[in-house]
Write an enzyme that holds these catalytic residues in place. Structure first.
Site, PDB file in Angstrom:
ATOM      1  N   GLY A 249      38.502 -25.856 -48.015  1.00  0.00           N
ATOM      2  CA  GLY A 249      38.480 -26.994 -48.600  1.00  0.00           C
ATOM      3  C   GLY A 249      37.099 -27.784 -48.496  1.00  0.00           C
ATOM      4  N   SER A 250      36.875 -28.742 -49.304  1.00  0.00           N
ATOM      5  CA  SER A 250      35.492 -29.760 -49.057  1.00  0.00           C
ATOM      6  C   SER A 250      35.280 -30.587 -50.049  1.00  0.00           C
ATOM      7  CB  SER A 250      34.275 -28.865 -48.871  1.00  0.00           C
ATOM      8  OG  SER A 250      33.237 -29.698 -48.347  1.00  0.00           O
ATOM      9  N   ARG A 251      34.099 -30.472 -50.801  1.00  0.00           N
ATOM     10  CA  ARG A 251      33.851 -31.215 -51.873  1.00  0.00           C
ATOM     11  C   ARG A 251      33.065 -30.556 -53.140  1.00  0.00           C
ATOM     12  NH1 ARG A 251      31.465 -37.303 -51.130  1.00  0.00           N
ATOM     13  NH2 ARG A 251      30.190 -37.532 -52.987  1.00  0.00           N
TER      14      ARG A 251
END
Length: 218
Positions: free
Chosen positions: A187-189
């Site tokens: 995950g992240s952005r």
């Protein structure tokens, strides 16, 4: 559903490690007890979570030449006008999608076009919702030129947990909407920088799906 290639080694070594831990627990305490069942249960849940991190669900992807399709699963956390100092050197509309560890982590091309720019930036590991994560965190930037001549920039941004970004883009190559752009482990952005005047089709707080949800129209 299938498993992404980025997860093969991690899943394999996780299975080996968890199996070894279970084996050692039985060697040390041959008589099965509540401890063993709790340990086995925790290991099973952990292994399922690892597999889910690398899942690719079967989907009917959206299309539309001028549509900007969400490049990832997650939650829209930013919609704002910014001044881009990396590539465009002018004002752009930024849409940011935050990916939690439970989201699908495949990143996809929002539009079809030609890859004009790919660059890796080493950096920090601020939490993905931090305002400075777009410019200070480790990231990959990819610019795609649409058939109309308009260009968009997609940033894959690492976060406090996600420190493994994969980018498959090759400069001058032709790519198709919803094909794989890359992968961010755990995950992240992802930020999308759009041309001024783009028609936004989403709102802050919306939950979006990669390859399906329409974020805007250029």
């Amino acid at each position: 559903m299938k498993i992404h290639k980025e997860g093969f080694l991690i899943i394999f070594f996780s299975l080996i490690l968890l199996s070894a831990l279970a084996f050692v627990s039985i060697l040390l305490w041959p008589v099965l007890s509540v401890f063993h069942y709790v340990l086995f249960g925790i290991e099973f849940v952990f292994f399922i979570l690892i597999i889910s991190f690398f899942r690719i669900p079967f989907r009917n992807y959206s299309t539309g030449s001028n549509n900007i399709i969400s490049p990832c699963d997650g939650k829209v956390v930013v919609i704002e006008e910014i001044t881009d100092t990396e590539y465009f050197q002018d004002k752009r509309i930024q849409i940011s999608v935050f990916m939690s560890p439970l989201n699908v982590h495949v990143n996809r091309y929002p539009i079809s076009g030609i890859i004009k720019y790919v660059k890796y930036f080493p950096g920090k590991y601020l939490v993905a919702w931090h305002p400075k994560s777009s410019t200070e965190n480790e990231r990959f930037s990819t610019v795609i030129e649409h058939e109309s001549g308009k260009q968009i920039l997609v940033k894959q941004i690492a976060g406090a947990v996600a420190r493994r970004i994969r980018n498959y883009a090759v400069v001058s190559s032709q790519v198709k909407q919803c094909e794989e752009l890359g992968f961010i482990k755990f995950g992240s952005r992802v930020d999308i920088l759009l041309p001024p005047g783009s028609k936004i089709s989403t709102n802050i707080g919306d939950k979006v799906k990669g390859g399906i949800s329409i974020l805007a129209e250029i």
